[in-house]
Design a protein around this motif. Structure first.
Motif, short mmCIF file in Angstrom:
data_model
loop_
_atom_site.label_atom_id
_atom_site.label_comp_id
_atom_site.label_asym_id
_atom_site.label_seq_id
_atom_site.Cartn_x
_atom_site.Cartn_y
_atom_site.Cartn_z
N MET A 141 13.87 7.72 4.66
CA MET A 141 14.48 7.57 3.34
C MET A 141 13.51 6.99 2.32
SD MET A 141 18.35 6.24 4.20
CE MET A 141 19.47 7.27 5.15
N GLY A 142 12.24 7.00 2.66
CA GLY A 142 11.22 6.50 1.74
C GLY A 142 11.09 4.99 1.78
N THR A 143 10.31 4.47 0.85
CA THR A 143 10.10 3.03 0.74
C THR A 143 10.46 2.56 -0.67
OG1 THR A 143 7.78 3.34 0.13
CG2 THR A 143 8.26 3.05 2.46
N ASP A 144 10.72 1.26 -0.81
CA ASP A 144 11.10 0.73 -2.11
C ASP A 144 9.88 0.22 -2.87
OD1 ASP A 144 10.45 -1.62 -0.85
OD2 ASP A 144 12.45 -2.47 -0.88
N GLN A 161 7.13 5.31 -1.79
CA GLN A 161 6.90 6.59 -1.11
C GLN A 161 8.20 7.38 -1.01
OE1 GLN A 161 5.05 6.42 2.70
NE2 GLN A 161 2.99 6.03 1.89
N PRO A 162 8.16 8.69 -1.24
CA PRO A 162 9.36 9.51 -1.03
C PRO A 162 9.66 9.64 0.46
CG PRO A 162 7.47 10.89 -1.51
CD PRO A 162 7.00 9.47 -1.68
N PRO A 163 10.80 10.22 0.82
CA PRO A 163 11.11 10.39 2.25
C PRO A 163 10.04 11.19 2.99
CG PRO A 163 13.06 10.75 0.92
CD PRO A 163 11.93 10.60 -0.04
N THR A 164 9.60 10.64 4.10
CA THR A 164 8.60 11.30 4.95
C THR A 164 9.04 11.15 6.41
OG1 THR A 164 7.30 9.27 5.16
CG2 THR A 164 6.75 10.74 3.32
N THR A 165 8.22 11.69 7.33
CA THR A 165 8.54 11.55 8.76
C THR A 165 8.41 10.10 9.23
OG1 THR A 165 6.24 12.16 9.24
CG2 THR A 165 7.90 13.93 9.32
N ASP A 166 7.54 9.33 8.57
CA ASP A 166 7.39 7.91 8.93
C ASP A 166 8.49 7.05 8.32
OD1 ASP A 166 5.07 8.37 10.38
OD2 ASP A 166 3.79 8.20 8.61
N HIS A 167 8.91 7.40 7.13
CA HIS A 167 9.98 6.68 6.43
C HIS A 167 11.01 7.72 5.98
CE1 HIS A 167 7.48 3.04 6.34
NE2 HIS A 167 6.48 3.82 5.95
N VAL A 201 0.84 -1.21 0.00
CA VAL A 201 0.00 0.00 0.00
C VAL A 201 0.87 1.26 0.00
CG1 VAL A 201 -1.75 1.30 1.29
CG2 VAL A 201 -1.86 -1.21 1.17
N ASN A 202 2.02 1.19 0.67
CA ASN A 202 2.89 2.37 0.81
C ASN A 202 4.17 2.24 -0.02
OD1 ASN A 202 1.27 3.80 2.78
ND2 ASN A 202 1.90 2.23 4.25
N LYS A 203 4.13 1.54 -1.11
CA LYS A 203 5.33 1.35 -1.92
C LYS A 203 5.70 2.64 -2.67
CE LYS A 203 3.13 -0.47 -6.12
NZ LYS A 203 3.09 -1.60 -7.07
N ARG A 211 9.00 -1.61 1.54
CA ARG A 211 9.92 -1.81 2.66
C ARG A 211 10.67 -0.53 2.98
NH1 ARG A 211 12.37 -7.16 -0.13
NH2 ARG A 211 12.67 -5.53 -1.69
N ASP A 212 10.91 -0.32 4.26
CA ASP A 212 11.58 0.90 4.72
C ASP A 212 13.06 0.88 4.30
OD1 ASP A 212 11.51 3.38 6.45
OD2 ASP A 212 13.09 2.25 7.47
N ILE A 213 13.48 1.89 3.52
CA ILE A 213 14.84 1.91 2.97
C ILE A 213 15.87 2.15 4.07
CG2 ILE A 213 16.40 3.18 1.45
CD1 ILE A 213 14.09 3.54 -0.47
N LEU A 214 15.56 3.01 5.05
CA LEU A 214 16.50 3.27 6.13
C LEU A 214 16.81 1.99 6.90
CD1 LEU A 214 18.18 5.08 7.96
CD2 LEU A 214 16.07 5.68 9.19
N SER A 215 15.78 1.22 7.22
CA SER A 215 15.99 -0.04 7.95
C SER A 215 16.83 -1.02 7.13
CB SER A 215 14.64 -0.68 8.29
OG SER A 215 13.87 0.20 9.07
N ARG A 216 16.56 -1.07 5.84
CA ARG A 216 17.31 -1.98 4.98
C ARG A 216 18.76 -1.53 4.84
NH1 ARG A 216 14.75 -5.70 2.25
NH2 ARG A 216 16.05 -5.65 0.39
N LEU A 217 18.98 -0.22 4.82
CA LEU A 217 20.36 0.29 4.76
C LEU A 217 21.13 -0.08 6.02
CD1 LEU A 217 20.33 3.88 3.19
CD2 LEU A 217 21.47 1.84 2.32
N LEU A 218 20.48 0.06 7.18
CA LEU A 218 21.15 -0.25 8.45
C LEU A 218 21.54 -1.73 8.51
CD1 LEU A 218 18.93 1.82 10.92
CD2 LEU A 218 21.27 2.31 10.23
N TYR A 219 20.62 -2.60 8.13
CA TYR A 219 20.95 -4.03 8.13
C TYR A 219 21.91 -4.38 7.00
CZ TYR A 219 17.70 -5.45 11.80
OH TYR A 219 17.08 -5.65 13.01
N GLY A 220 21.83 -3.62 5.90
CA GLY A 220 22.77 -3.84 4.81
C GLY A 220 24.20 -3.48 5.18
N THR A 221 24.36 -2.56 6.15
CA THR A 221 25.70 -2.23 6.64
C THR A 221 26.39 -3.45 7.21
OG1 THR A 221 24.85 -0.04 7.23
CG2 THR A 221 27.00 -0.64 8.11
#
Length: 300
Positions: free
Chosen positions: A81-84, A73-79, A69-71, A88-98
């Motif tokens: 770095m946006g969603t893919d 999405q540009p960067p917002t206060t909820d996400h 539903v939220n695919k 999926r939340d890009i910030l969370s994926r970046l952190l785990y990708g580290t």
């Protein structure tokens, strides 16, 4: 000589060694911190390592949770770095990708360094036909461009993150082998090595107790610089679909999934690209600073 005197002399020698090592590290840090760019690189590397360690604590979302539903999405206060394309939340994926990117870098470089150091020490210390055979094998590996050799290895083993570590580690072996061999050739000719050999020390003791500690500086520098190459190579292989497989939050794979949305949702590829660039840059400038600080020929 009285036992008390012997004990006092032993303690004095130990204290002198500790003091000498402390002064050495103080001089190294003083020289290193003069290079402001290298210091910034060190802080960047430390920042990403901390992100990898505390990723489960600071990650705002589940990196694997799909929300169609939220695919896109540009960067917002909820996400932030946006969603893919799957929500999926890009910030969370970046952190785990580290974690994945650093793991690939450290494991592959350790693998390449371990084998390369053993080959270099053996070739440099024993010389003759052993040196010839080992260095011809190394020359064959060097004849292939690194990424091409990695592609050939993964084609044989199959696409996976483990195979990426093996492939990147294999094309790191020749660099370490050549550096260690050259340093070993110069150190083994020194007089104290002949004296130790005359006292009856074994080859194993001479190599690992007296030669290897004295050639550690160029190995550390090469390992630091090689980490940047390993992370970039792993991201490139994952971008081609030969590394981490979906839904793994690996930076190269994230970059690959975002290339179809460069105009409609550029943030999907933008943030992984920035992460790869800054981490690789951090390791490169940090390695350059280490080289300058550890090189005794550098002037003030």
């Amino acid at each position: 000589m009285k036992p008390e005197v012997v004990m006092n002399n032993t303690e004095l020698n130990v204290n002198k060694k500790k003091s000498s090592k402390l002064q050495h590290w103080k001089a190294f840090y003083k020289k290193f911190k003069r290079n402001k760019l290298a210091l910034i690189g060190g802080y960047i590397v430390l920042f990403y390592i901390l992100l990898a360690i505390f990723a489960p604590l600071i990650s705002p979302q589940d990196p694997y949770e799909i929300d169609l539903v939220n695919k896109l999405q540009p960067p917002t206060t909820d996400h932030w770095m946006g969603t893919d394309d799957k929500g999926r939340d890009i910030l969370s994926r970046l952190l785990y990708g580290t974690r994945l990117s650093l793991s690939v870098g450290f494991v592959s470089v350790f693998f390449g360094a371990f084998i390369g150091i053993l080959l270099g020490l053996t070739a440099g210390y024993y010389g003759k036909w052993i040196d010839t055979v080992i260095m011809r094998i190394v020359d064959v590996l060097l004849a292939f461009p690194g990424i091409l050799l990695a592609l050939a290895i993964i084609s044989a083993l199959g696409p996976s993150l483990i195979n990426v570590m093996v492939a990147v580690g294999v094309f790191s072996i020749p660099m370490f082998a050549r550096i260690v061999r050259g340093s070993t050739l110069s150190v083994r000719k020194l007089e104290y090595i002949d004296a130790i050999r005359a006292l009856g020390a074994t080859d194993f003791t001479i190599i690992f107790k007296h030669i290897f500690p004295n050639i550690l500086s160029p190995v550390i520098v090469q390992a630091t610089l090689r980490l940047a190459t390993a992370i970039l190579s792993a991201a490139g292989l994952s971008f081609l679909g030969l590394g981490a497989q979906p839904p793994s939050p690996e930076w190269g794979a994230m970059l690959s999934s975002g290339r179809d949305y460069l105009f409609s949702a550029p943030h999907i590829a933008l943030f992984p690209g920035i992460a790869i660039s800054t981490l690789v840059l951090g390791f490169n400038v940090f390695g350059d600073g280490l080289r300058d600080a550890l090189d005794p020929r550098m002037k003030k």
